[in-house]
Design a protein around this motif. Structure first.
Motif, mmCIF file in Angstrom:
data_model
loop_
_atom_site.group_PDB
_atom_site.id
_atom_site.type_symbol
_atom_site.label_atom_id
_atom_site.label_comp_id
_atom_site.label_asym_id
_atom_site.label_seq_id
_atom_site.Cartn_x
_atom_site.Cartn_y
_atom_site.Cartn_z
ATOM 1 N N TRP A 55 46.043 42.549 56.034
ATOM 2 C CA TRP A 55 45.948 42.104 54.651
ATOM 3 C C TRP A 55 44.745 42.684 53.918
ATOM 4 O O TRP A 55 44.707 42.697 52.681
ATOM 5 N N THR A 56 43.766 43.200 54.653
ATOM 6 C CA THR A 56 42.605 43.807 53.998
ATOM 7 C C THR A 56 42.894 45.228 53.517
ATOM 8 O O THR A 56 42.104 45.787 52.758
ATOM 9 N N LYS A 57 43.998 45.820 53.945
ATOM 10 C CA LYS A 57 44.382 47.163 53.507
ATOM 11 C C LYS A 57 45.309 47.039 52.307
ATOM 12 O O LYS A 57 46.375 46.434 52.403
ATOM 13 N N PRO A 58 44.951 47.620 51.162
ATOM 14 C CA PRO A 58 45.789 47.500 49.963
ATOM 15 C C PRO A 58 47.220 47.975 50.182
ATOM 16 O O PRO A 58 48.161 47.358 49.693
ATOM 17 N N GLU A 59 47.391 49.073 50.953
ATOM 18 C CA GLU A 59 48.743 49.598 51.150
ATOM 19 C C GLU A 59 49.619 48.620 51.937
ATOM 20 O O GLU A 59 50.832 48.558 51.711
ATOM 21 N N ALA A 60 49.007 47.861 52.861
ATOM 22 C CA ALA A 60 49.777 46.867 53.613
ATOM 23 C C ALA A 60 50.207 45.727 52.698
ATOM 24 O O ALA A 60 51.346 45.260 52.763
ATOM 25 N N GLY A 61 49.311 45.286 51.844
ATOM 26 C CA GLY A 61 49.655 44.238 50.894
ATOM 27 C C GLY A 61 50.736 44.676 49.928
ATOM 28 O O GLY A 61 51.668 43.917 49.632
ATOM 29 N N HIS A 62 50.632 45.920 49.446
ATOM 30 C CA HIS A 62 51.646 46.436 48.528
ATOM 31 C C HIS A 62 53.001 46.546 49.213
ATOM 32 O O HIS A 62 54.041 46.254 48.608
ATOM 33 N N ALA A 63 53.003 46.982 50.477
ATOM 34 C CA ALA A 63 54.261 47.107 51.219
ATOM 35 C C ALA A 63 54.907 45.741 51.422
ATOM 36 O O ALA A 63 56.131 45.594 51.316
ATOM 37 N N ALA A 64 54.090 44.726 51.701
ATOM 38 C CA ALA A 64 54.617 43.373 51.911
ATOM 39 C C ALA A 64 55.234 42.840 50.617
ATOM 40 O O ALA A 64 56.320 42.250 50.633
ATOM 41 N N VAL A 65 54.534 43.041 49.505
ATOM 42 C CA VAL A 65 55.057 42.568 48.217
ATOM 43 C C VAL A 65 56.333 43.316 47.843
ATOM 44 O O VAL A 65 57.299 42.722 47.346
ATOM 45 N N LYS A 66 56.355 44.614 48.089
ATOM 46 C CA LYS A 66 57.551 45.417 47.793
ATOM 47 C C LYS A 66 58.746 44.919 48.602
ATOM 48 O O LYS A 66 59.848 44.731 48.059
#
Length: 229
Positions: free
Chosen positions: A165-176
């Motif tokens: 969750w501290t990596k922006p790309e992981a958060g964006h992938a989860a939201v997508k």
């Protein structure tokens, strides 16, 4: 058979509850992972036991035992039930689900060995919830319960995709992933509503006109496509 089916679901579910509520244990990542993996293996063995009993009974894929209890009751009428439906298809898929889940968890013990304990415990907590969510889906005796478990599977997917969750790309992938599946799930929800509006029931085995049945199946398939995407 009922005991084996319930054990398959309740072992990982109890593990999730314990890890979610007992944070000192969850923060001992290796121990939490070992407990979660042991529960996953036990769930798989119970599913195999269930399948062996179904095969020994000689159940056909479309025939089986259904155990339900009333859930939504209004004016003395039961609107919906919850429970489990055991047949050849559900028992087979339960073995597939629990076997893959057990392999994933055991593999993760080594693959994520370098993760901080607190993070590792969080990962195995979500993994423990994933198994009863998927199991409840394949054992669902009606479309309403299937839909609820389907959404719970989606929640677990979102949490695991966003594990870092501290990596922006992981958060964006989860939201997508969350919004793609939720958009597709509107089709599944529409199919559920149409089924109830047409038959007054959420059961799988209801009589429908061919055109209505085709439309409901297409709406449900929309949700499946979204999950695949």
């Amino acid at each position: 058979m009922l005991t084996a089916a319930l054990l398959t679901l309740l072992l990982p579910l109890a593990t999730f509850v314990v890890l979610a509520l007992c944070w000192p244990l969850r923060h001992k990542g290796r121990l939490a992972g070992a407990i979660s993996s042991a529960a996953a293996i036990g769930s798989c063995l119970s599913a195999v036991r269930l399948l062996s009993m179904v095969m020994s009974e000689g159940f056909e894929a479309t025939e089986g035992a259904t155990h339900t209890t009333s859930w939504l009751v209004a004016n003395g009428k039961t609107i919906a039930e919850v429970g489990i439906q055991i047949d050849g298809i559900s028992a087979t898929m339960l073995v597939v689900i629990t076997l893959v889940a057990a392999c994933v968890q055991v593999y993760s013990l080594g693959y994520l060995a370098g993760e901080p304990d607190a993070h590792l415990g969080r990962y195995f907590t979500w993994q423990s919830l994933f198994i009863p969510a998927m199991g409840g889906l394949v054992l669902a005796p009606n479309l309403l319960q299937a839909f609820m478990c389907w959404e719970l599977v989606g929640l677990c997917s979102y949490l695991l995709i966003g594990y870092y969750w501290t990596k922006p790309e992981a958060g964006h992938a989860a939201v997508k992933a969350f919004w793609i599946t939720k958009f597709a799930d509107m089709g599944l929800l529409a199919g559920l509503c149409l089924l109830y509006a047409t038959t007054g029931s959420f059961d799988w085995d209801v009589s429908l006109a061919t055109s209505t049945a085709t439309l409901i199946a297409a709406l449900i398939f929309m949700g499946v496509m979204g999950k695949s995407a």
